[in-house]
Design a protein around this motif. Structure first.
Motif, PDB file in Angstrom:
ATOM      1  N   THR A   1       0.790  -1.106   0.060  1.00  0.00           N
ATOM      2  CA  THR A   1       0.030   0.065  -0.079  1.00  0.00           C
ATOM      3  C   THR A   1       0.836   1.311  -0.150  1.00  0.00           C
ATOM      4  O   THR A   1       1.705   1.569   0.814  1.00  0.00           O
ATOM      5  N   VAL A   2       0.866   2.235  -1.075  1.00  0.00           N
ATOM      6  CA  VAL A   2       1.606   3.277  -1.107  1.00  0.00           C
ATOM      7  C   VAL A   2       0.944   4.318  -0.171  1.00  0.00           C
ATOM      8  O   VAL A   2       0.038   4.853  -0.457  1.00  0.00           O
ATOM      9  N   THR A   3       1.947   4.832   0.656  1.00  0.00           N
ATOM     10  CA  THR A   3       1.435   6.092   1.540  1.00  0.00           C
ATOM     11  C   THR A   3       2.633   6.921   1.585  1.00  0.00           C
ATOM     12  O   THR A   3       3.827   6.574   1.364  1.00  0.00           O
ATOM     13  N   GLY A   4       2.404   8.268   1.826  1.00  0.00           N
ATOM     14  CA  GLY A   4       3.336   9.200   2.061  1.00  0.00           C
ATOM     15  C   GLY A   4       3.958   9.710   0.660  1.00  0.00           C
ATOM     16  O   GLY A   4       3.610   9.250  -0.362  1.00  0.00           O
ATOM     17  N   ALA A   5       5.160  10.651   0.824  1.00  0.00           N
ATOM     18  CA  ALA A   5       5.637  11.216  -0.471  1.00  0.00           C
ATOM     19  C   ALA A   5       6.416  10.259  -0.969  1.00  0.00           C
ATOM     20  O   ALA A   5       7.214   9.365  -0.192  1.00  0.00           O
ATOM     21  N   ALA A   6       6.535  10.356  -2.289  1.00  0.00           N
ATOM     22  CA  ALA A   6       7.717   9.486  -3.287  1.00  0.00           C
ATOM     23  C   ALA A   6       8.816  10.131  -2.882  1.00  0.00           C
ATOM     24  O   ALA A   6       9.133  11.250  -2.617  1.00  0.00           O
ATOM     25  N   PRO A   7       9.950   9.538  -3.100  1.00  0.00           N
ATOM     26  CA  PRO A   7      11.261  10.074  -3.076  1.00  0.00           C
ATOM     27  C   PRO A   7      11.521  11.048  -3.822  1.00  0.00           C
ATOM     28  O   PRO A   7      11.020  11.081  -5.187  1.00  0.00           O
ATOM     29  N   ALA A   8      12.168  12.177  -3.659  1.00  0.00           N
ATOM     30  CA  ALA A   8      12.071  13.290  -4.433  1.00  0.00           C
ATOM     31  C   ALA A   8      13.262  14.146  -4.405  1.00  0.00           C
ATOM     32  O   ALA A   8      13.737  14.228  -3.152  1.00  0.00           O
ATOM     33  N   PRO A   9      14.040  14.889  -5.342  1.00  0.00           N
ATOM     34  CA  PRO A   9      15.073  15.719  -4.794  1.00  0.00           C
ATOM     35  C   PRO A   9      14.590  16.810  -3.857  1.00  0.00           C
ATOM     36  O   PRO A   9      13.349  17.396  -3.768  1.00  0.00           O
ATOM     37  N   THR A  10      15.576  17.058  -3.010  1.00  0.00           N
ATOM     38  CA  THR A  10      15.275  18.058  -1.872  1.00  0.00           C
ATOM     39  C   THR A  10      16.389  19.089  -1.685  1.00  0.00           C
ATOM     40  O   THR A  10      17.476  18.678  -2.121  1.00  0.00           O
ATOM     41  N   ALA A  11      16.283  20.291  -1.166  1.00  0.00           N
ATOM     42  CA  ALA A  11      16.950  21.093  -0.521  1.00  0.00           C
ATOM     43  C   ALA A  11      17.246  21.284   0.994  1.00  0.00           C
ATOM     44  O   ALA A  11      17.869  22.151   1.665  1.00  0.00           O
ATOM     45  N   GLU A  12      16.755  20.320   1.586  1.00  0.00           N
ATOM     46  CA  GLU A  12      16.733  20.385   2.857  1.00  0.00           C
ATOM     47  C   GLU A  12      18.149  20.441   3.865  1.00  0.00           C
ATOM     48  O   GLU A  12      18.312  20.767   4.745  1.00  0.00           O
ATOM     49  N   LEU A  13      19.082  19.694   3.138  1.00  0.00           N
ATOM     50  CA  LEU A  13      20.204  19.631   3.553  1.00  0.00           C
ATOM     51  C   LEU A  13      21.144  20.910   3.221  1.00  0.00           C
ATOM     52  O   LEU A  13      22.230  20.951   3.953  1.00  0.00           O
ATOM     53  N   LEU A  14      20.693  21.606   2.596  1.00  0.00           N
ATOM     54  CA  LEU A  14      21.754  22.958   1.991  1.00  0.00           C
ATOM     55  C   LEU A  14      21.887  23.877   3.277  1.00  0.00           C
ATOM     56  O   LEU A  14      20.992  24.058   4.127  1.00  0.00           O
ATOM     57  N   GLY A  15      23.154  24.047   3.582  1.00  0.00           N
ATOM     58  CA  GLY A  15      23.796  24.994   4.506  1.00  0.00           C
ATOM     59  C   GLY A  15      24.415  24.187   5.619  1.00  0.00           C
ATOM     60  O   GLY A  15      24.858  24.680   6.583  1.00  0.00           O
ATOM     61  N   ARG A  16      23.773  22.916   5.786  1.00  0.00           N
ATOM     62  CA  ARG A  16      24.618  22.210   6.857  1.00  0.00           C
ATOM     63  C   ARG A  16      26.077  21.695   6.709  1.00  0.00           C
ATOM     64  O   ARG A  16      26.515  21.524   5.701  1.00  0.00           O
ATOM     65  N   ARG A  17      26.637  21.732   7.770  1.00  0.00           N
ATOM     66  CA  ARG A  17      28.077  21.318   7.823  1.00  0.00           C
ATOM     67  C   ARG A  17      28.166  20.053   8.868  1.00  0.00           C
ATOM     68  O   ARG A  17      27.831  20.189  10.051  1.00  0.00           O
ATOM     69  N   MET A  18      28.431  19.169   8.333  1.00  0.00           N
ATOM     70  CA  MET A  18      28.297  17.778   9.098  1.00  0.00           C
ATOM     71  C   MET A  18      29.687  17.010   9.269  1.00  0.00           C
ATOM     72  O   MET A  18      30.583  17.101   8.428  1.00  0.00           O
ATOM     73  N   LEU A  19      29.887  16.407  10.435  1.00  0.00           N
ATOM     74  CA  LEU A  19      31.273  15.758  10.688  1.00  0.00           C
ATOM     75  C   LEU A  19      30.837  14.156  10.605  1.00  0.00           C
ATOM     76  O   LEU A  19      29.880  13.687  11.357  1.00  0.00           O
ATOM     77  N   TRP A  20      31.391  13.497   9.727  1.00  0.00           N
ATOM     78  CA  TRP A  20      31.315  12.047   9.607  1.00  0.00           C
ATOM     79  C   TRP A  20      32.417  11.187   9.975  1.00  0.00           C
ATOM     80  O   TRP A  20      33.601  11.716   9.381  1.00  0.00           O
ATOM     81  N   GLN A  21      32.265  10.315  10.806  1.00  0.00           N
ATOM     82  CA  GLN A  21      33.402   9.502  11.209  1.00  0.00           C
ATOM     83  C   GLN A  21      33.274   7.941  10.775  1.00  0.00           C
ATOM     84  O   GLN A  21      32.082   7.386  10.995  1.00  0.00           O
TER      85      GLN A  21
END
Length: 266
Positions: free
Chosen positions: A135-155
């Motif tokens: 059963t398909v619910t919610g939004a489909a995967p889509a391009p996003t700008a939500e991460l823009l401006g974030r500075r992340m540290l990945w280990q």
């Protein structure tokens, strides 16, 4: 590494040189998909059938079919990230996001071109689909700008530490803080997709080292080590002929967020 070495990209570490130790924080392979038959129907109507075993997946697209070893990682409840390299053509690698709860899927096909190919040796194609029988619910995967401006540290391991700065919808900057690439930094092409609230696919294509990566990251917890990512790197060996493909994982934290003012001055 001296400043001259850093500026000379011909001396940069090849992909196969990065691999040892890079996967220390990789999550365990999930066997939750074992015994499941999953058909993904893309937006253009193409059906991709998958039959998962403990460690291999049989797949078929029309008359084309194959069987490949795979790795699956549980990202969230009912959400899996699957990686496999095609045996029939190892210059193709598949990253598959399966949301068995919402019925959505995202398929990323990485393709290695000729070593002289530009702007990047490895290209990536993104296809959104649904999972038949869900059963398909919610939004489909889509391009996003939500991460823009974030500075992340990945280990990625006790020694492999990188910061990512998500600049625009098409570009991000990496900087190696520690590890064999310490001091290296560059800005490369990238793509972002929103999968669930707070969970994103982030993919990049490097122009210096002939490789590309696909990751899926849970950004819902920004405490120390709270963010979690799973991914795979795919590209060419230092000799320019052999294929390199390996999975990895990382723990991350938000360092800062940049918000640009509308005007400068008054």
């Amino acid at each position: 590494m001296t400043s001259a070495d850093i500026e000379n990209t011909e001396t940069w570490l090849p992909l196969d040189g990065l691999e040892p130790g890079f996967s220390a924080n990789r999550a365990p392979h999930s066997r939750d998909l074992d015994g499941r038959k999953i058909t993904v129907r893309l937006e253009d109507g193409t059906a991709i059938r998958h039959e998962f075993g403990p460690d291999t997946v049989d797949w078929a697209i029309g008359e084309e079919n194959g069987s490949d070893e795979y790795e699956a990682f549980e990202v969230d409840s009912g959400l899996y990230f699957v990686q496999f390299l095609h045996r029939h053509d190892p210059r193709q690698a598949v990253s598959l996001v399966l949301d068995l709860t919402g019925g959505h899927a995202l398929a990323v096909l990485g393709v290695i071109g000729e070593p002289e190919r530009r702007p990047t040796v490895v290209s990536q194609r993104f296809d959104v689909g649904t999972i038949e029988g869900c059963t398909v619910t919610g939004a489909a995967p889509a391009p996003t700008a939500e991460l823009l401006g974030r500075r992340m540290l990945w280990q990625y391991s006790p020694t492999h530490r990188y910061e990512h700065v998500y600049l625009t919808e098409h570009w991000y900057t990496f900087h190696c803080l520690s590890g064999p690439e310490q001091g290296l930094a560059d800005t490369d092409a990238c793509t972002y997709y929103r999968i669930r609230p707070g969970i994103f696919v982030f993919a990049w294509r490097e122009k210096v080292v002939p490789c590309a990566a696909v990751t899926i990251a849970d950004h819902r917890n920004f405490g120390p080590g709270g963010a979690r990512s799973h991914g795979a790197l795919f590209g060419l060996h230092e000799d320019g002929k052999q294929i390199v493909h390996f999975t990895f994982g990382a723990y991350g934290r938000l360092l800062s967020t940049t918000v640009y003012p509308d005007t400068v001055g008054d």
